[in-house]
Design an enzyme around this catalytic site. Sequence first.
Site, PDB file in Angstrom:
ATOM      1  N   GLU A   1      23.016  71.609 -12.915  1.00  6.95           N
ATOM      2  CA  GLU A   1      22.950  73.046 -11.759  1.00  6.95           C
ATOM      3  C   GLU A   1      24.587  73.406 -12.767  1.00  6.95           C
ATOM      4  O   GLU A   1      24.228  74.525 -12.576  1.00  6.95           O
ATOM      5  CB  GLU A   1      23.250  72.199 -10.833  1.00  6.95           C
ATOM      6  CG  GLU A   1      23.696  72.734  -9.703  1.00  6.95           C
ATOM      7  CD  GLU A   1      23.533  73.196  -8.927  1.00  6.95           C
ATOM      8  OE1 GLU A   1      21.736  73.335  -8.807  1.00  6.95           O
ATOM      9  OE2 GLU A   1      23.801  74.398  -7.987  1.00  6.95           O
TER      10      GLU A   1
ATOM     11  N   CYS B   1      11.697  66.343  -9.335  1.00  7.90           N
ATOM     12  CA  CYS B   1      12.869  67.100  -8.910  1.00  7.90           C
ATOM     13  C   CYS B   1      12.649  67.746  -9.814  1.00  7.90           C
ATOM     14  O   CYS B   1      13.211  68.257 -10.556  1.00  7.90           O
ATOM     15  CB  CYS B   1      14.292  66.136  -9.556  1.00  7.90           C
ATOM     16  SG  CYS B   1      15.674  67.380  -9.275  1.00  7.90           S
TER      17      CYS B   1
ATOM     18  N   ASP C   1      16.661  73.907  -1.690  1.00  8.87           N
ATOM     19  CA  ASP C   1      16.993  72.891  -2.723  1.00  8.87           C
ATOM     20  C   ASP C   1      18.325  73.186  -2.399  1.00  8.87           C
ATOM     21  O   ASP C   1      18.799  73.652  -1.817  1.00  8.87           O
ATOM     22  CB  ASP C   1      16.684  73.580  -3.897  1.00  8.87           C
ATOM     23  CG  ASP C   1      17.074  72.278  -5.035  1.00  8.87           C
ATOM     24  OD1 ASP C   1      16.730  71.131  -4.414  1.00  8.87           O
ATOM     25  OD2 ASP C   1      17.200  72.206  -5.311  1.00  8.87           O
ATOM     26  N   SER C   2      19.160  71.811  -2.923  1.00  7.55           N
ATOM     27  CA  SER C   2      20.649  71.337  -2.765  1.00  7.55           C
ATOM     28  C   SER C   2      20.774  72.573  -3.882  1.00  7.55           C
ATOM     29  O   SER C   2      22.512  73.156  -3.157  1.00  7.55           O
ATOM     30  CB  SER C   2      20.451  70.112  -2.861  1.00  7.55           C
ATOM     31  OG  SER C   2      20.201  69.740  -4.917  1.00  7.55           O
TER      32      SER C   2
ATOM     33  N   CYS D   1      12.557  70.609  -3.179  1.00 14.15           N
ATOM     34  CA  CYS D   1      13.232  69.940  -3.363  1.00 14.15           C
ATOM     35  C   CYS D   1      12.478  68.405  -3.549  1.00 14.15           C
ATOM     36  O   CYS D   1      11.541  68.019  -2.514  1.00 14.15           O
ATOM     37  CB  CYS D   1      14.976  69.483  -2.520  1.00 14.15           C
ATOM     38  SG  CYS D   1      15.444  68.190  -2.138  1.00 14.15           S
TER      39      CYS D   1
ATOM     40  N   HIS E   1      15.452  71.001 -10.489  1.00 11.01           N
ATOM     41  CA  HIS E   1      16.038  70.726 -11.535  1.00 11.01           C
ATOM     42  C   HIS E   1      15.550  70.332 -13.250  1.00 11.01           C
ATOM     43  O   HIS E   1      15.190  71.749 -13.352  1.00 11.01           O
ATOM     44  CB  HIS E   1      17.445  70.261 -11.207  1.00 11.01           C
ATOM     45  CG  HIS E   1      17.912  70.682 -10.434  1.00 11.01           C
ATOM     46  ND1 HIS E   1      17.962  70.574  -8.901  1.00 11.01           N
ATOM     47  CD2 HIS E   1      19.555  71.732 -10.589  1.00 11.01           C
ATOM     48  CE1 HIS E   1      18.604  70.948  -7.945  1.00 11.01           C
ATOM     49  NE2 HIS E   1      19.789  71.944  -9.216  1.00 11.01           N
TER      50      HIS E   1
HETATM   51  N1  DGL Z   1      16.254  69.309  -7.191  1.00 11.92           N
HETATM   52  C1  DGL Z   1      15.970  68.219  -6.023  1.00 11.92           C
HETATM   53  C2  DGL Z   1      15.222  67.358  -5.922  1.00 11.92           C
HETATM   54  O1  DGL Z   1      14.554  67.880  -6.103  1.00 11.92           O
HETATM   55  C3  DGL Z   1      18.048  67.568  -5.425  1.00 11.92           C
HETATM   56  C4  DGL Z   1      18.770  67.089  -6.703  1.00 11.92           C
HETATM   57  C5  DGL Z   1      19.608  66.428  -6.197  1.00 11.92           C
HETATM   58  O2  DGL Z   1      20.504  67.017  -5.715  1.00 11.92           O
HETATM   59  O3  DGL Z   1      20.161  65.354  -6.506  1.00 11.92           O
HETATM   60  O4  DGL Z   1      15.059  66.069  -6.187  1.00 11.92           O
END
Ligand code: DGL
Length: 271
Positions: free
Chosen positions: A151, A182, A10-11, A73, A184
């Site tokens: 984050e 997402c 993931d990011s 992600c 997160h």
């Molecule tokens: N957690 C990621 C997702 O599921 C990326 C969030 C991001 O970096 O903008 O989309």
Amino acid sequence: MSCQPIGLFDSGVGGLSVLCELKRQLPSENLIYFADTIHMPYGPRTPENLKRIVFGILRFLEEQKVKLVIMACNTSSAVVLPSAKEAFALPIIGMIEPVIEQVVRLQIERLGVMATEATVRSGTYERELRRAGFSGYVHCQPCPELASLIEDGEDEHRLATALQCYSSPLRKAQVEQVVLGCTHYPFAKEEIQAALGPDVLLLDPAIHVVAAAKRLLEQKQLLCQADAPGSSVAYVSGDLASFERRAKQLLGYTIDAQPVRYQENSGAYNL
Ligand code: DGL
């Protein structure tokens, strides 16, 4: 049987929500978690840029001899999954298809999806829903700041304000269930529930994604059947200490984390 690791990326810390589910459903598996914090957030990025970044991560995970990659992600899954499947021999599972199967099974009539700008812009959720036979109403809500606020985990007030703004169109649309589109977002489940109101059910794709991964490994006879719990290691492209701190807050334990360097010219990640 194979105890080669499962790779997931993931990011940032978001994909740890998938790691938790992997530990619950597949406790013997060894896991490699890649946190590309140097490129966080992915949401505002173009498809070309995301493809370059994600292909670099996939090459890195391939070098670590993973037996399967989970794109933990949604943004990468929405934008890069089809080209990644073409370019790599590795089995790759994304976040979107398994939850769509669940939405269709549940016969939901009014669905909401909360996701990054890139995920919403890609139109992947709507397209895949229709392809799977979903005939209800769907509202995909971009939540531009949400992943970064989760984050950082530092500003509860800004998180609540942003959620008021993102939840308002979903409340107006009277959706019954909302996909946390997402990885997160499950870490702010309570805040999201408070903003949407108690009658809206939240759907976390991780459960269905890990169940799909388990089925695939079973089919390929690649499940690790060791008795002991598997290991987890994280590779981090940005600031290691910040990742470790936030990961510990979210997981409740320390994850072994190591730095990786990103080479801008080649797009490669190296130990
Ligand atoms: N957690 C990621 C997702 O599921 C990326 C969030 C991001 O970096 O903008 O989309």
